[in-house]
Structures are given as structure tokens and as C-alpha cells.
Design an enzyme around this catalytic site. Structure first.
Site, PDB file in Angstrom:
ATOM      1  N   GLN A 145       0.868  -1.196   0.000  1.00 39.66           N
ATOM      2  CA  GLN A 145       0.000   0.000   0.000  1.00 39.66           C
ATOM      3  C   GLN A 145       0.899   1.238   0.000  1.00 39.66           C
ATOM      4  O   GLN A 145       0.759   2.127   0.818  1.00 39.66           O
ATOM      5  CB  GLN A 145      -0.927  -0.016   1.237  1.00 39.66           C
ATOM      6  CG  GLN A 145      -2.260  -0.686   0.982  1.00 39.66           C
ATOM      7  CD  GLN A 145      -2.096  -2.123   0.529  1.00 39.66           C
ATOM      8  OE1 GLN A 145      -1.511  -2.928   1.224  1.00 39.66           O
ATOM      9  NE2 GLN A 145      -2.581  -2.448  -0.650  1.00 39.66           N
ATOM     10  N   LYS A 195       0.316  -9.112 -17.347  1.00 39.31           N
ATOM     11  CA  LYS A 195      -1.098  -9.263 -17.670  1.00 39.31           C
ATOM     12  C   LYS A 195      -1.385  -8.604 -19.008  1.00 39.31           C
ATOM     13  O   LYS A 195      -0.792  -7.602 -19.375  1.00 39.31           O
ATOM     14  CB  LYS A 195      -1.956  -8.601 -16.594  1.00 39.31           C
ATOM     15  CG  LYS A 195      -2.010  -9.411 -15.315  1.00 39.31           C
ATOM     16  CD  LYS A 195      -2.909  -8.740 -14.306  1.00 39.31           C
ATOM     17  CE  LYS A 195      -2.813  -9.484 -12.986  1.00 39.31           C
ATOM     18  NZ  LYS A 195      -3.289  -8.653 -11.876  1.00 39.31           N
TER      19      LYS A 195
END
Lengths: 321, 321, 321, 321, 321, 321
Positions: A97, A192
Site C-alpha cells: 500500500q 497481464k
């Protein structure tokens, strides 16, 4: 500088004990437990006035609790007039984060850095921070150690040929490249991709692993999901063996099960986070880096250079012999 | 919230003027020059008490001077009782000093964040920060806009086939992958390698570009050296065309010359940094993103969502028509 | 001041929903959960730029987690440009760690106050803080509401005679006296005593309860141990009935069991902390104070006086009808 | 206190070298240069962990760059765990922006003080600050040395008679009076005046210089304009010789030319700011104050009194012999 | 911005009442007294949540008490959720402790600035600060009003000829010159001198006052000692009349007596500090500047320019009519 | 750590001298007086660079002045480069303003803690703080010493039987219980009560004192009013003797007179606050605790434990012999 004292929270007491053993000092006495109402209870049980104190506490799961233990211990040490408090955080929780990936998200890695400073910590020792910029989240000095050269050396010693270092995602390519740079391997990247706007996202690999020994390099193994999928893909593309070398064994959820049933042939991690002994099966190998942290603590305490530790290979060789 | 006022330092006054034109307000009057002894001189020449003030200033070269102009303007605005000061920094200088790559280095990107906060700035608007974690260097709110979708759209509109998005180094793979994800292209990565301990470092490419249109994606073009070398390699590997799409036209040293004589067929950049008009030759195309900054300023001033700007493609299409 | 928005962490969502119902606004949409690795995950799912935001979160058990949820939500809201963030903390965990009772202990209640400020909270609403000085731990404004008059009124309405308000320890006498002052009851105090240096510590009661209705007054019921022992003593000294009135139903450990088998005839608490519905047996009565918090939030949002809420009995009577 | 280390930015390296020579320590190794994109580049090239570090850097022109060099060096030293960082700023740039002379101006001298503190500097050594109150702009300790007694002594040694110390403006009268107090001279003041509302501003002199040796006393010579005009006026009023004694040789714009063609017979300055050797013509005499700074550094390092340096004339006599 | 509220400490309640009269608002209700043990007692007795609050309090003698009253009032207002707190400090005590005149002295004027900021004050309004750099001691906005033009106008209206503005010491020449610049007078300066090393310090005057009206200009009259000595000297040098114009009537010690028996013909001061009515004898004339402060408060409250107040003579003429 | 230096403000110079005598060091030379205009004047008159400095200053009446003396001395010491500044505050004024007892009140005890920190104090030594939570008002280390065991021992040595420790109000029961716990006495509590809504508030006592020796225990004696009323009540309830043991002899207003004419047989206090010698009549006995403060200072200076001082009775016995 007054005497060196080392304390441990509950996150990884065996590592702290190993560090103390390396240095040759006893682990500081402190009650770090819970009140009956579940609140964290801390009492430092030996004199620390004027001491150079190190608190060893990876902020591993349960992260909130381990973060708070670290903060409360720091508060107690500061109020007890410790001369200097160094938080040794071998695994820095919330490290992923470290940026907003969407609007209205927190940057919890920065928040935790601010909390640590607020609690009175004077300096931080970390190890293979997920993003190097986390070092800049602090205004107090941070020494970011790394176990990557040590892990690379372990692989080299095995004399395996035709190695390809694989980054399991696009964010970790620098780390994988650093690893392969040290061992003269090939590089591959898993990324991806969405073939067409309406089609599902799919994994793709850039680089060749056919007939080679594919070594996935990462800073941490979390749920094992990324690893399992990467191993599948590498197997499918013809890798003759699939290894994973990672620093932090977070092993969340059913990571052990995923690893067990995956195409992974071997997983090498360090002991920055506690791994239950029963889970150290044939596939998972845990290497001890207590000596690395011990060396850093001694150098900091004595005012010697930390960067010198990583400047030559000689350092590790000496230490490893 | 009181009235909106926009001021500009000397780093990119044409961009500030364009932003004002989009919003339909005049650029605020301010003397931002130098005393005879070379010190930066600032006087805000219109009333700002209670106003919602935006200062547009990329911290481009000479960075130290442009940073100080921004800080001194903020100091003057704060002391003149501006209600809120937003620093609009389309290009954030020192962004590559966001981590220590060796011992005893500064983390200047963090230092500058601290300086900006110290000078009284209440919030920051940035654009395609070199490392997203820089957002976390601030405790004040930061809106990190991005021109990447806009640049990707420009490429899509040209209808080129067989595109490969190329990351020119291992640190920028996520950005290149984000770009290619939007346009359904292939991915390639250029990485440094050292074949044997005694041999020189060499560049290597992972992925295939033979017969394809290779598009190097980066956040900034600095000296052009990385770009030149990458273009050579792509040409050598058989790319049928070599483009570069980057946000920030830093163009340091003899970047123009390098680009001119390189295998690059086209370079597309935005106007976050001033580019001298005469250097906009056939190869270099500068696209205006003043409208993007103008939209962000209006939304912030009116308390509307910034993240909504990037949630749909509709936004850009509307704005571009 | 822009619009009012109320968000809730996971500590007491039913209370937050009740508060929203009283005010007539929907509860703000936010993802407040966990990542698979156990880290707290927050995403604010509606626009908050410029809003006047209240986060309702008692820092009840597990305290460390609930504190961190509050901090991370505040970080997200601040970075999302909320205009003002008010932390509504109906039960303030770690409140009993508000002083050092021995050397080298933390003052965790102060530490948490510092953490809350560091995370970007602008003001705090609390309720019956264990020690009123905790209000001074903050430099941001704190409104410390109280449910004591409300609980006293509930007892008065029952028309019981010969009431003695009992402080279960020497630290809570002021609270018990405040309670009995409102209902014109007698006072008794339970205190520890050591008869002789070598003898064990024993409980002693100062005051008379023989044949009377003894009402133990406290701010919180934690493990129930203090309460059980006090009830025994009161029973032994001849009290004809033993009640307990407390604000915060912490109910740690086997508190329910202790209460069930004790001499307590009735326990009245509020809903600042979630109490599982199945545990609300005949002895334990939970009264709702959502209306009190709702009233405070509205007054803060509209800039009306909070202290006026408690200046007349009229306020509660109006609200209770 | 650990070892003494002295580093230099690029503003006045010869002065730093002279200071090191006086103390008998080598100048610390550090790369302080520029990246190709013009950003300031710093790497401390020797071990500083635990050291007592002094950075010598006047913030002379280009001020913004020299200020940033100082800040970035401090950031690097702090992160490298220097024990204490003292910024030695022989000439404090922006010193004339120490107040608002009109609305909406910055107070840049204070801003720079805040920036220096933010960058991690622990204490400051300055020399003849333009306004003594600048010392109060810092909350860290500041030692404000002075070269005025030294300059006065130099004049005394020449045995000139009938000296008048002249303040070239109304803000510097205290300094001129301090100078003449030490040498028992007369005082004169040059001031601006506007004879009638519609007439132009003119210079006027209060005091008598006819047939005397007029010595203009100032803290710095900036563009030389003030000096030239003052020398004209003094010549016109009959001074038999016109000298200027000033601490800081800023020499901005065409100061050398102005001085050369003026009625000034002699200009004496120190070497707080670098003066190109070729410009040291017959009129301009540069005296070295490296010994003064060296003495201060040694005293600070050893914890001896700085104020004692200026309490007796003996100090300078000893040092000058 | 919510409603305007003005409160007063005990330092100069008549001035605060006059300011309220000018603006047309009632003085805010607040208990500002003492507990029996001598501690300062404050309770704000009307609602201030969300209000734009001004506290009028010169920090005149007893300075420590008046400073603390201001700080405690600010603390109460901040905790009571005032939206903005402006400290209006017509006379800023400790202003002469704005630099270290010797080693190991405090800079109390800066300390007080820090204390005011710590107590939660958001902005400051001052009047004729002893040293303009004190403005820079604050990082919050400071509006430094001036009564000098007003005092100069008063003198002009009397039509006196042959005026010489006299600075009573070398630190105040800029102020005296500013005064005389407005009225086209001569300038004279009184300075200390030591004829020979062994002789006593003596006063000397630079400039001519023979047969003229000498007007001593200063920011404050403290003990009156400086004034008395200056008046003697001016009388001795043949001034036909001796006046003093000063802003702040501190009148410490036996100042009234000194003035009464001195060669001063007239003393004009403002009412920034309370002067007992019985001491306003024929020599001392107190002019009211409540209107000036009232105008500033209204402009700040409404977000209009303060600097515009002093840009034209028209302002004062309008206000004075 | 460099040498130990102890300075004193004007609040209790005899205590400071006694502390120095115990330690065997001379009291540091410092001018702490007033300028003629009433402002506090401080000059440290000996070298403190690098020293470990303690400033002894109870913030007793006149509190505002004594607080400011402490702050100004700290500012001077910090700017003079003292290595560490410890404020020794035997009596902490404003301690009863540690919470808001009504809306819109200050929390002055916290404000003063913030001011002390702002002035540069590094740590605090206090003695029997009115509320232990005041320790948490500071983030710097605070050692809160206690004289209660010492006072209890004094009573024990007299061999009086049938003692009842009486808390004069509901807030001090913990202190009275702590006292009686050490001497195995009974406990009684005096509390306010309002019989019926329309009737006046009255005092009531819980516990039995008939025929016993009632010892009122409190932290301070302020106006003596509480004490007089309590003594009346105890006399009325049949106490055979009435004593008062308190730490801080504030003695405000006509406390001496009240005590003289009351039913009190004896009052024992320490010398944390100066008591005029002539008021030490037969009833009032002042015991010296300089040795306790001296011991704490030595331990802090040498880095030895403070909490160890209170862990065994041996400590005091050794010291008292």
C-alpha cells in the site's frame, strides 16, 4: 553511546533470539502481552535510561497488532529515557500500500512510517523493502538491508545451468534483473494482458524458458496465488524446473497448500517472518538471515558503515564461512 | 470557497496561460523575477486574501531555481493570507532521486516534498510522477494526473498494426504494460546484463520486435541517451519502425541532436516542460495537455471528483472533440 | 461547510447505522475489510472532496485492529481531500493506560491520541472518557459527551428508594458521586487495604448499604471481575439489591458468565461497544445512545453548541419523548 | 562526540579548504555536482555515521542553487546518520528579504531558515547577518560571528587620522556606529529625502566629512550602486579620502566597474564570498577570515564558548600574530 | 466565513471596547480573571463554534501575565472549535529581545511568537513592531499596521516650521527618516560614543537642531530615560522646542515624572497600551487608534486587502473626517 | 554526557540551593530578573555549551511569571547550545486545569506542557502531579517523583494509633488510599451532596472518624478553604485529632489565617513551594525534600534508574539516616 540493548515484540521472537546469539548479548527483558480486554500490554522490565535500544519486530500478520506492539514498545522506551530507539523491521507490512492504485485509497505504508516516527523511533533498519521509495517515507535514517545477494549466492553454489530469472509481474522486473545480473542468467517477465476490450485478462510471458531452470524472484510470497499461476505458465512453456527465491515468507491464506500442489520444485525464503516448523516441508527451505541483522545492529551501535557491508562479496564470504 | 486565482512561475508560462484560457480566467498578476544580485524576487500584485490559489510551476531545469521560485511564491501567498495554495507541478523535478541507489545519497524527491510542505502549500497536483510512491512523500493531498491514456489514444487513432510497447529499462515495465494494455499490443523489455564477471555490461532485449512497430514508452526523455541506445537495439532486432511516447520533454544536454540522428522515426511528448518552438522538428511532436490540468483545477476548486476524470473513456472523448 | 458524510469502520456498524437513521442520511459507502494477507484494506467508495466527514469507530477489542482501521480510513479521507475529518470514538480503547503506574510503562492512551492526530483527524467526539484528562491528550478539539445523566434518569424513573451509589474502586468516586448527586442517593466506596505488611490485600467498603439498593457506577465493564467482587461484598454487607450502571459494555473474557452467576440483579449499559444479541439476557439491559451521538454530529456540522446539550434537563426529556 | 568532518558545497571551496588547513583536517570527500539534466547531484564519499559534520556553504549567487546544494547535502548527511550537522553559512543570501517592505511579499530569509531546519540541519554558524533578528528566524542554535572588530583593527593599524565612519543608509547606522565606537571616529549618515511632494527623491548627508577620511561601513557590497553614489556625495562634501569597509563581497552586476570608476580610494572586504582573483585590483583588498571560522568550528566541536571569542581584544591579537 | 466575534483580555479593555464600537458589534462575553491561587482563569461565555474570532491583547506590563492570558484564551477558543483565531496585539511586548546582544541570551520575541503559534492562533495583527523582522518570526500571516503616517499627519496639520526629526538612537534612524520623509523635515541622529578607550561613553548628535523644532520619533516610550537624555541634548544644542512622537506609551518606572521635569514640550502617543487617565497631563497627548484596528479587523474578516489601507493618503483622510 | 549544571529561576531559590548542596555542585550563575519595563530578563552567565542542564523552577504563584521565566531560561539555554535541558518543576502550577469542567474552558495544564516543549526543554522532573495523566500531556520523558511515602513514613514514626486517612474530596480518594495503605489506617471520604433539587449543596462524610486521629491527605493546600471545612466536619464527627499531610504548600489568599483558626492540630507540607519563614508556626511543619530531587537529578545525569528509587523502603531509610 551507552550500552546496547535488544528487545523483541511477539512477531518473530526466534529471529530476535538468534540475532542476540550472534552478537552475544541477552535479549532484553520486557513484558509484551495482552490485557484481559485484548489491549496490548507492555512493560520494559530492565533499566534502559541512556541505552542504545533496538526493537526487532517484523510487522507481519496480524499486521495491525504487530504495528501497535512496535509503537507501544517505542512509547514505553522513549518515556523510560532510552537514548536512541532503532526499530528493526525485517519485514515491513503494508508495503504494497505504498501508492494509490485508485482514487480515495490510503497510502498505508506512508501512514505507518509516520506512526513509527510519532511513537518516538529515531531510526529504522529494514530488509528488502517492497518498493525502495518507502525509505523516503521516513525523514529519520533508514538502513534498507538486502538478502538478494545472499540468495543469489546460494543458487550459484548449486552449480545449476541454464537459469532464467523470472519476474512474476511487471513491478518486480528490476529485482529479478538484479538477481540474474549477479548470476549471469537470462530474464523473463510475466505480464497481464487483455487481448480485446471484451475479453478476459490473461497472463503472458515475455522471454524464453523452454528446457531451462526457471527461478521466480520476488520480495515476498503472500497468498502464493501469483506464484502458483506463474509456475503453471512456466511449466506450460517448457521449463525443466521451477524454483522460487523470495525474501519474506508471508504465506497468507492457504499458501502452503497452493505451493504443495503447484509445479514448483523448490521454494527458498528467509526467516524475516516466522514460519511454523511443521510447514517446512521438502519444497520449502528457510534460510536464516539473523547474522545479517546482527551485523547491521553492531555496525550501527558502533558507528561503522552499513553500506560497506554490501560493497564487496568478501563480506558475505567471511560471514558465511 | 472564495475566488479562483492562478499564478505562474517562470518555468512554463505558456502552459499556465493555456490553462487560464481553458478555464476562462486571467493569469494572476505577480512579479517573479530576480534582484540584481541574482536572488529570486517575488511580489504578488493582486489581492489574494481568502482566495483559492493555484501556482503552476514544473520544477524543470534549472530545477533548483524553479523549486525555489515555487517555494518563495508560496511563502508570499501564505503571508498574504491566501485561503488555500495548490502547487500544480506538471513535471516533478528530482523525481529520479526517490530512493538511495547507494549509501550516503540524498532522497531529493522527498526533500523537495518536505520543502514544499514547509513553504505552506496545502495540496499538490502532479502529472505522471516518475514513481507513484512519490505521492506518499507528501502528507498533504496529491492528485497525480496521467497523460498515458491520452497518448495511447493518439496512437490508437492512427490505426497502426503490430505494435510492441517497449520498456527501455527494467524500472518502467509497469508503465509500458499499462500503455500496451490499453491498445492491445505486445510487450518487450530492455535490460542490462553482464555476461561474465569480467566482461562489460551489455543491453539485452526480452521479447520480439522483428517486423513490428516498436513504441518505446517512458515518463520522460532526459538526455535522450537511453532512447538512442534503445532505438539502435530495436532497429538491430528488426523493428520496422521505432517510435517513442513520453510525457515529459526534459530534453537535457544534446538530446535534440541525439534524437535527430537516431533510428527513431517519431517522438511524441506533452508540453509539461517548455520546449523551444524551433526544436519541434518533424520527428518531435508536442501535444498540449493544458486542458487536462485546467479540468483538474476546476474540479478541485469546485470540490468535484478528480478520480472520476479517469474512470471512463468518455471524459477524454468529450474533451477532445 | 460542504455536505455531511458519515462513515463507519467495523467496530460498531449497527451504532453507525442508527446514528445515520437519526440524522436521516445514508451511511457512506466504503470498503473496510482485509487483504488476504490480513492487512486492513480501505477504499472510500464515494466522493468526499470538500465534505465534512465523520468516522464512527469505537476502539474496542480487538483494539489494535480497530485503532488501525480508524487511522487508515482517516489517511484515505485526508488524501481524498475531505474538508474536515471528525473521529467519533464512542468508546476510547486503551483509556486505562493513561498514566504510568510503574516505571518503563507506555502511556498508550496518549500514544493513540498522537496517532489519531498524525493520521489527519481534525477533531474528536468521545463519550465518557475513562479519565477526563484524556481530552487534554489532544490539541485538536475534543467533545467529550456523557451518558451518565441519561443513565441516572433511567434509574430515577423506576422510583426505587434507598439507593446507594457505589464506586467499585478509589479512582471512580467522582463518577459515582456525580451519579448520586443527580438522584440524591447515598455514597459508598470500595477500596483495597492491606491489614498488616505480611497479610494479603483485602477489599473494604467505606459507607453503609445494609437494606439498601446498591448501584455500582462505573464507566466500563471490562472482565466483570471487579463487578463480581464488588457485588459479593455488597451482598455480604446486606444490600437488598445490587445493580450496576456503566457506559461501556466491554465484556472481555468470561464477563457474561461472571455476571450471570454473580449477586448482580441487573446490569445496565449503553451500546457504545457492540454486544452480541444473544448475550442480552435478563440481567443485562442495553440502552441505545445513538440519538446522543447523532445530536452531537448535527450540532458540530451546523456549528451549534455541544455544551448546550448538557446544560438543561430539557434536552434529554425532549429527545426521550 | 565523534570525529569532526568538514564538507564543502560549490559556493566557496577555497574558503573551506583554508578552514581545513587552519584546523589541520582534510576536507571531506563528497561529490557535489550536477546530473546531465541540470539537477544537483550529491554523494557523500566517506563514512559519516556518528560524526560531527560541518558543511561550509555561503548562499551566494546563484543563491537558489547554493541553497539547494546545502539542503541536499544535509539530507544526504542526515540519512547517512551523521550525529550532528552544522551549516556554516559565512554569507547568508536572501538576508535583505527579512521583512515585508510592501504587502504580498515573501520573507525569504525566514523561508530559507525554515528550509534549512527541514533539511535536518542541527545548528548554524553565520557571519555578520544583515539583520541580527535573522538569528531568531531559527529555533536551532545560531552562532552569528562578526568580522567588524577585525576590519576595524585593520584600519586602526594604519594610523589614519580624522576618520568619519559613514552609514550609507538609515538601516545601517548601528553597524557604522559600532565600527566607529571601536576606533573613536566621527559618525555620518546618508539618508534619502524628498524636498517637496512633487520633487524627486534626493540623497542627503547628516554629519561632517570635510577634509576627513570618510569610511563607508556596510555588511555587504552588492551592485556597488549605493557605494558609488555615497562616494560621490562624500567627495562632493569635501572628504579628503573615501574608503569602504564591508564584510561580504557580493559584487553583483557591474560592481567592479562601478567601483573602479568611482571616487572610492580603497575597498576592503573579506572572503566569505568567492571573488575572482583577476578582479582583486589595487582598489579592492580581500582579507581572509578562514581563521575566524576555523576557530568557531573547533570551539563548537569541543564544546567551548563562542562568545568568549569576542569578549576580549586579546583573542584577535593572538590569532593575528 | 462564519460570524465575527471580538474578545478582550485584561491588558487594554477600553481599546477593545472602542474597536467594537467602531465595528458595531458587542464585545464577546468571557471570564478572564484569576483563581484564588493567582492562576489565570478563562472561560469563554458565549458560543464560538465556527466563528471568526479576534482576541485583542497588547502584551504590555505585566507582560508575562498578559502573554499567558492571550495563550490561555486561545487554547480555550481552539478547544471550543472557533474556526479561526486572530490575535490582535497592538503592542508586542518583549519586542526589544529580538536578537542576542550578547552570548547566552534568549530571543524572547521569537519565543513568544512560537508560544502564540503553539497555543493555536491562526494569524496575528500587530502595530508598529519594534523590528520589522519580528513579522518573520511567525509562519502564520502577520499584518503589521502602522500609526506613523497618522502621527506625521497630526504634526503636519499644526503647520509648524523648521522641523527636525530626531532618532534618539542608532537603531531607530529608519523610523525617524520615514517620519520626516512624509513631512519634509531635516534629520538628526543621537549616538553613543566613547572618546578614548579609558573615558566614559557619551552621547553625541549628528545633524543640526539649533533654532529648530526637534521632534524625537520612536516606536515606544519605555522608562522615559532615553527621551529625557535626548531632550536635554536637543535643548543644549539650541532646539527652540522639543517634542516626542511615539506609538506605544509603555511608561515604565517613573516615566511620567521624568517627562514632567524634562525639557520636553509635548509628548504624543497612541492608546495601544492603557495609560491611566490621571497621567494625561498637559504634556502628554494620547490619540486614539481604535479606528485603525477596527478597519483592519473588518477587512480581514471580509477578505479585503490590508495593504490597500496604507497605499493612499485618502484612506486616513476619509476615516479622520 | 558532559558536565552537570543546575540553574534556578526565582520561584524557589532556597530549594535549588539545597539541591546543589546535596549534590555538591555550585548553583549555575544566571541573571534572572526584570527589565525596567517589567519584562523578564535572562542571561546565562556561565558557559553551558554541551552541558547537561537542569533548571529548578516550581510554577507557583505568580504562575504566569514563573512559567515564563522557565520558558525564557530554556530558550536562552537552547540557543547557547546546552546539550540537554531538564526542567525540574517540583510544583506544577495550573495542574487543576487538566480537564474541561465546562464547555469553552482551556486545558491550561496541557497548554503549559506544550509551551515547555516548544521552548526547547528535553525532559521534565515533577513531583506528585495533581493528576497522574498530566505526565501524558508531554511527549518528552517525565519523571513524576512522589513524596507521599516519605510523608507516610514520618507519620508512622510518631507511633500514633487509630488513624483514619481522609480524602477531602471525591477526586483525591486514590491518593488518600495510597497513603493509608502504607500505614494500615482506615479510610474516609468527604463528598458534596445536594439533598433535594432545591436545597443547597452540603458536605457529607463516608466512613467513621469518631475518637480517631483523622489525617487529611491531599497533594496541595491552596486557599485552605477545603481544609478548614473538612477539619470542621471531622471535629464535628468526633475525631480526637485532625492533621493534614500535603505535598505542596501553595497557601494562597489567607490560607495561614484559616489554618490558624481551624480545628487542625497539625499541618505537614514539603518545601516544593517557598513558604515564608515567619509563617512556619507551631501548626505548620515544613519538611525538606531537596534530597529527593537531588537524588533524581544525579540518577538522570548518570543514566541510572529513577523507578528504582521508589521500589524499596531501603532507599529512603538510607537517605534519611
Amino acid at each position: 553511546m551507552a550500552g546496547l540493548k535488544i528487545f523483541s515484540g511477539n512477531a518473530n521472537r526466534p529471529l530476535a533470539e538468534d540475532v542476540c546469539r550472534c552478537i552475544g548479548v541477552p535479549l532484553g527483558k520486557a513484558l509484551v502481552g495482552r490485557f484481559k480486554n485484548g489491549e496490548t500490554r507492555v512493560r520494559i522490565e530492565e533499566h534502559v535510561r541512556g541505552a542504545d535500544v533496538f526493537v526487532i519486530q517484523p510487522t507481519s500478520s496480524p499486521s495491525d497488532h504487530h504495528v501497535m506492539e512496535l509503537l507501544i514498545m517505542s512509547d514505553a522506551l522513549r518515556r523510560a529515557s532510552a537514548d536512541r530507539i532503532t526499530a528493526v523491521i525485517p519485514y515491513y507490512g503494508y508495503a504494497k500500500q505504498e501508492k494509490k492504485s485508485a482514487g480515495r485509497e490510503p497510502i498505508t505504508a506512508k501512514l505507518v512510517a509516520n506512526l513509527i516516527t510519532t511513537a518516538g523511533v529515531d531510526r529504522v533498519v529494514a530488509l528488502d523493502l517492497h518498493a525502495p521509495a518507502i525509505q523516503g517515507f521516513f525523514d529519520i535514517p533508514v538502513d534498507n538491508l538486502t538478502a538478494i545477494p545472499f540468495l543469489a549466492d546460494l543458487l550459484v553454489k548449486e552449480g545449476i545451468e541454464d537459469v532464467v530469472a523470472v519476474s512474476p509481474d511487471v513491478g518486480g522486473v528490476a529485482r529479478a534483473n538484479d538477481f540474474r545480473y549477479r548470476i549471469n542468467a537470462e530474464l523473463a517477465v510475466i505480464a497481464k494482458r487483455r487481448p480485446k476490450p471484451d475479453e478476459a485478462e490473461a497472463l503472458e510471458m515475455v522471454g524464453q524458458v523452454d528446457g531451462k531452470c526457471a527461478v521466480i524472484v520476488d520480495d515476498m510470497i503472500s497468498t502464493g496465488g501469483t506464484l502458483e499461476v506463474a509456475a503453471n505458465l512456466l511449466h506450460e512453456r517448457g521449463a525443466r524446473a521451477v524454483y522460487a527465491y523470495a525474501v519474506h515468507p508471508v504465506f497468507a491464506g492457504n499458501a502452503f497448500e497452493l505451493i504443495e500442489r503447484s509445479f514448483l520444485d523448490r521454494v527458498v525464503v528467509t526467516n524475516t517472518v516466522t514460519v511454523p516448523p511443521e510447514t517446512r516441508d521438502n519444497k520449502i527451505q528457510v534460510v536464516n538471515i539473523g547474522w545479517l541483522i546482527a551485523e547491521a545492529i553492531q555496525r550501527i551501535h558502533e558507528g561503522r558503515s552499513i553500506s560497506a557491508m554490501f560493497e564487496t562479496r568478501r563480506f558475505q564470504q567471511e560471514l558465511l564461512i
